[in-house]
Design a protein around this motif. Structure first.
Motif, PDB file in Angstrom:
ATOM      1  N   GLY A   1       0.818  -1.213   0.000  1.00 38.19           N
ATOM      2  CA  GLY A   1       0.000   0.000   0.000  1.00 38.19           C
ATOM      3  C   GLY A   1       0.851   1.262   0.000  1.00 38.19           C
ATOM      4  O   GLY A   1       0.546   2.233  -0.699  1.00 38.19           O
ATOM      5  N   VAL A   2       1.930   1.244   0.789  1.00 36.29           N
ATOM      6  CA  VAL A   2       2.840   2.393   0.828  1.00 36.29           C
ATOM      7  C   VAL A   2       3.463   2.627  -0.546  1.00 36.29           C
ATOM      8  O   VAL A   2       3.578   3.774  -1.004  1.00 36.29           O
TER       9      VAL A   2
ATOM     10  N   TRP B   1       0.978   4.263  -2.810  1.00 32.62           N
ATOM     11  CA  TRP B   1       0.760   5.654  -2.400  1.00 32.62           C
ATOM     12  C   TRP B   1       1.922   6.542  -2.847  1.00 32.62           C
ATOM     13  O   TRP B   1       1.716   7.655  -3.339  1.00 32.62           O
TER      14      TRP B   1
ATOM     15  N   THR C   1       1.657   7.143  -6.493  1.00 33.83           N
ATOM     16  CA  THR C   1       0.602   8.142  -6.722  1.00 33.83           C
ATOM     17  C   THR C   1       1.117   9.550  -6.447  1.00 33.83           C
ATOM     18  O   THR C   1       0.933  10.466  -7.266  1.00 33.83           O
ATOM     19  N   LEU C   2       1.774   9.735  -5.299  1.00 40.52           N
ATOM     20  CA  LEU C   2       2.291  11.056  -4.932  1.00 40.52           C
ATOM     21  C   LEU C   2       3.291  11.576  -5.960  1.00 40.52           C
ATOM     22  O   LEU C   2       3.227  12.741  -6.383  1.00 40.52           O
TER      23      LEU C   2
ATOM     24  N   GLY D   1      -4.479   8.345  -8.155  1.00 40.38           N
ATOM     25  CA  GLY D   1      -4.374   7.041  -7.495  1.00 40.38           C
ATOM     26  C   GLY D   1      -5.152   5.968  -8.228  1.00 40.38           C
ATOM     27  O   GLY D   1      -4.675   4.831  -8.378  1.00 40.38           O
TER      28      GLY D   1
END
Length: 196
Positions: free
Chosen positions: A142-143, A146, A149-150, A165
């Motif tokens: 998940g990290v 993320w 996405t960032l 995302g």
């Protein structure tokens, strides 16, 4: 890169990804720097992946079969990282972004560097708290999504993180399905790869 700078840049990656992206691309501003960093994160990541696999078998008692070749693991990780950089640049530009492959490559190398640090923590946790260490795999996945996405948003100037995302997840799983189908079509599978 010193440990203090590494940790500071990790914190900045979550708190201000745009500033972190600028710092990373300035640090890896040449092709030589990017390829050296690429080799380093892939080598360390493959070694930690192999160590994690061995520890998982030891702490859970699950026989995963013969350990994968670290060279094969490094080759696969390297190919995936290169593809991820291409996907970050290419698909982002299809939606109006202006990011280039070299910048995307630098950012994916940095994401891998963060994940290597997280893998190191996972290995340490697995030694003391095996179940938590195993469950950390889902958290780290998940990290990783993320962070992608960032940095995709930072690279291309996208402001809507939710849409970015969604795009990242669609591309990620769509690519996984295509790659998996390609491997099956050629007669390859994770089992065959680890036994070669």
């Amino acid at each position: 890169m010193s440990l203090a700078l590494y940790l500071a840049l990790v914190r900045l990656s979550f708190s201000d990804p745009v500033a972190a992206a600028e710092r990373v691309t300035s640090l890896l501003d040449s092709s030589k720097a990017r390829w050296l960093a690429f080799g380093a994160v892939i080598a360390v990541g493959a070694a930690l992946g192999l160590l994690g696999e061995i520890l998982f078998s030891l702490v859970t008692g699950v026989d995963l079969g013969p350990a994968a070749s670290p060279f094969l693991m490094a080759a696969i990780q390297g190919a995936l990282l290169l593809y991820s950089a291409f996907a970050m640049a290419f698909f982002g530009r299809q939606f109006g972004g202006q990011g280039r492959f070299g910048e995307a490559f630098a950012l994916m190398i940095w994401i891998q560097a963060i994940m290597v640090g997280a893998q190191l923590m996972q290995v340490a946790v697995m030694l003391m708290f095996p179940i938590i260490g195993v469950l950390m795999t889902l958290v780290l996945f998940g990290v990783m999504l993320w962070l992608i996405t960032l940095f995709t948003a930072a690279l291309h100037g996208f402001e809507n993180l939710m849409l970015t995302g969604i795009g990242v997840v669609v591309v990620f799983f769509g690519s996984a399905m295509l790659i998996g189908s390609g491997l099956l079509a050629t007669g390859l599978s994770p089992v065959l790869l680890t036994e070669s």
